[in-house]
Scaffold this motif. Structure first.
Motif, PDB file in Angstrom:
ATOM      1  N   CYS A 157       0.765  -1.117  -0.061  1.00 44.62           N
ATOM      2  CA  CYS A 157      -0.031   0.261   0.222  1.00 44.62           C
ATOM      3  C   CYS A 157       0.745   1.270  -0.141  1.00 44.62           C
ATOM      4  CB  CYS A 157      -0.940  -0.142   1.326  1.00 44.62           C
ATOM      5  SG  CYS A 157       0.319   0.782   2.495  1.00 44.62           S
ATOM      6  N   PRO A 158      -0.170   2.584  -0.486  1.00 52.00           N
ATOM      7  CA  PRO A 158       1.310   3.502  -0.736  1.00 52.00           C
ATOM      8  C   PRO A 158       2.174   4.020   1.228  1.00 52.00           C
ATOM      9  CG  PRO A 158      -0.985   3.660  -0.923  1.00 52.00           C
ATOM     10  CD  PRO A 158      -0.974   2.937  -0.720  1.00 52.00           C
ATOM     11  N   HIS A 159       1.333   3.473   2.409  1.00 49.68           N
ATOM     12  CA  HIS A 159       2.332   3.768   3.564  1.00 49.68           C
ATOM     13  C   HIS A 159       3.456   2.784   3.247  1.00 49.68           C
ATOM     14  CE1 HIS A 159      -2.436   4.799   3.195  1.00 49.68           C
ATOM     15  NE2 HIS A 159      -2.309   5.663   3.929  1.00 49.68           N
ATOM     16  N   THR A 160       3.085   2.419   2.933  1.00 48.27           N
ATOM     17  CA  THR A 160       3.962   0.829   3.452  1.00 48.27           C
ATOM     18  C   THR A 160       4.965   1.190   2.049  1.00 48.27           C
ATOM     19  OG1 THR A 160       2.262  -0.567   3.889  1.00 48.27           O
ATOM     20  CG2 THR A 160       4.161  -1.631   2.938  1.00 48.27           C
ATOM     21  N   ALA A 161       4.947   1.612   1.154  1.00 47.46           N
ATOM     22  CA  ALA A 161       6.019   1.945  -0.026  1.00 47.46           C
ATOM     23  C   ALA A 161       6.857   2.778   0.449  1.00 47.46           C
ATOM     24  CB  ALA A 161       5.465   2.227  -1.600  1.00 47.46           C
ATOM     25  N   ILE A 162       5.851   4.139   1.279  1.00 45.62           N
ATOM     26  CA  ILE A 162       6.648   5.106   2.166  1.00 45.62           C
ATOM     27  C   ILE A 162       7.585   4.733   3.483  1.00 45.62           C
ATOM     28  CG2 ILE A 162       6.771   7.020   3.475  1.00 45.62           C
ATOM     29  CD1 ILE A 162       4.186   8.108   1.955  1.00 45.62           C
ATOM     30  N   ALA A 163       7.568   3.585   3.731  1.00 44.47           N
ATOM     31  CA  ALA A 163       8.477   3.227   4.728  1.00 44.47           C
ATOM     32  C   ALA A 163       9.426   2.488   4.480  1.00 44.47           C
ATOM     33  CB  ALA A 163       7.221   2.051   5.723  1.00 44.47           C
ATOM     34  N   TYR A 164       8.865   2.022   3.249  1.00 42.53           N
ATOM     35  CA  TYR A 164      10.444   1.191   2.288  1.00 42.53           C
ATOM     36  C   TYR A 164      10.779   2.219   1.667  1.00 42.53           C
ATOM     37  CZ  TYR A 164      12.638  -1.523  -1.404  1.00 42.53           C
ATOM     38  OH  TYR A 164      14.189  -0.981  -2.526  1.00 42.53           O
TER      39      TYR A 164
END
Length: 435
Positions: free
Chosen positions: A355-362
């Motif tokens: 998800c976009p939130h997860t992508a930012i953490a990555y």
């Protein structure tokens, strides 16, 4: 367990009082008077424990005698009845999947624990408990499912018009029973401000028994520490001792829980607060000037917070010492274009849909590694929501890989019901008074 207000260190209240009052009248936030260290033998052997067993040890250490042993175990076994796996992507990269609860978001940990604690403390014949919650996406759905059908409670969820995904909106507005949704013509910050004003209003507090289900409530924060300890246990089984957590950050409750875990004795090498363009904290850590601003809508809507409530708790954990905080916390921000590129990179490199939130953490993990090329720690980025909640974000080739869970398919046949309000507090107050 005794707690004080971040605005009044001399205040002392019980855990029960903090749970039901949510926020002190001085508009601070409740914090534990003492943060005891977990037993060193427990940390050394943590890989031998299950998630519920870890959760019990952590909760019992913090709460002490607030809830009897068997009752606390029963609450945890009922609330934390799903897994939080740290999925290995390569030799040093893991994604922590926190979306296996009923609302498909990490908020299930806090909402389910809190609802059961409140139900435990509520006595027959007591005044109806009015739970107010502001949501930028996932909190509302988790709270709705956590409290649905809980006797003697009524939940009012405020969400910003046009700023949650269609699936998130269905989760907020199709429950009925003791759950009602309010669509606010404003931002999440406006919704959060309305809730805070309600708690400070004498007339509302005289007529109603108000509490919050947002992460300003200490009973939301405590259970979020559980998965940090559990992740460390999973990594320890694989031979890791040095761990870095990258946390998608909006209202800063999630990383606040991680830092509380750190203060309890969890050996974490580094926390990364990953934000979107709502970058109040990255700017502060760079400039030393804490300046909030109106939130901006992004693809990662649950992080669209311009004035993060829990930052005061994080500063309190470090006694206001920014230099000490910066030894443990790094923060980066990413815009929507970078977020989309992150989604594509994760898919291309690992065949994993984030998800976009997860992508930012990555992306934050990758940036940290570029700045620290010799670091060989296990790097864990938190996946805070199931990708199916954001169908319009993904390119077609990635969207086609997303499996829609059964519980979401069932929502599509339900009718939405939400009341509409402006950002004017008097309108919200009248709404509450008219019941």
């Amino acid at each position: 367990m005794k707690l004080y207000s971040t605005n009044n260190k001399d205040l002392r209240v019980s855990f029960k009082e903090a749970v039901f009052n949510s926020m002190p009248q001085d508009k601070g936030l409740y914090m534990p008077v003492e943060i005891p260290a977990l037993d060193s033998d427990f940390i050394e052997n943590i890989e031998k424990y299950s998630l519920p067993e870890i959760a019990y040890q952590v909760a019992a250490t913090l709460l002490k005698d607030e809830i009897p042993v068997e009752d606390l175990k029963a609450i945890i076994e009922d609330a934390i009845n799903f897994e939080a796996p740290a999925v290995k992507l390569d030799d040093h990269t893991f994604v922590l999947e926190l979306f296996h609860g009923p609302s498909l978001a990490f908020k299930d940990f806090g909402a389910r624990f809190m609802s059961r604690v409140m139900a435990y403390f509520l006595k027959d014949g007591e005044q109806l408990l009015d739970v107010l919650v502001a949501t930028s996406g996932d909190t509302g759905g988790a709270v709705a499912l956590g409290f649905l059908g809980v006797p003697n409670t009524r939940v009012t969820i405020l969400y910003p018009e046009g700023k949650v995904s269609p699936i998130q909106e269905l989760q907020l507005t199709t429950n009925g029973a003791n759950i009602r949704a309010v669509e606010v013509k404003g931002t999440f910050d406006d919704c959060q401000a309305l809730v805070k004003q309600a708690f400070a209003d004498d007339e509302l507090n005289t007529k109603f028994r108000l509490t919050s289900a947002n992460s300003i409530n200490i009973s939301r924060l405590i259970p979020q520490t559980f998965y940090y300890f559990n992740t460390y246990a999973q990594l320890k089984k694989q031979g890791f001792k040095d761990v870095i957590f990258s946390v998608p950050s909006g209202n800063f409750g999630n990383i606040g829980a991680g830092l509380l875990a750190y203060k309890l004795g969890l050996p974490v090498k580094q926390f990364i607060a990953a934000t979107n363009v709502n970058d109040t904290v990255p700017r502060f850590l760079q400039s030393g000037i804490y300046e909030t601003k109106p939130s901006t809508q992004t693809y990662s809507n649950a992080m669209d917070v311009g004035a993060p409530s829990n930052w005061v708790r994080i500063m309190d954990l470090f006694s206001g010492n920014v230099d000490e905080l910066k030894k443990v916390v790094t923060s980066y921000r990413f815009d929507d274009e970078e977020t989309l590129n992150g989604i594509k990179a994760i898919d291309s490199k690992f065949d994993y849909v984030a998800c976009p939130h997860t992508a930012i953490a990555y992306l934050a993990i990758e940036k940290f590694r570029n700045e620290n090329p010799d670091d060989q720690s296990a790097a864990v980025f938190l996946s805070t929501a199931h990708a199916c909640k954001f169908p319009d974000i993904f390119p077609t080739n990635i969207a086609d890989k997303i499996e829609i869970p059964v519980q979401l398919k069932a929502l599509e046949s339900k009718a939405k019901h939400a009341d509409q309000l402006s950002v004017d507090f008097e309108s919200f107050k009248i709404y509450l008074l008219n019941g």
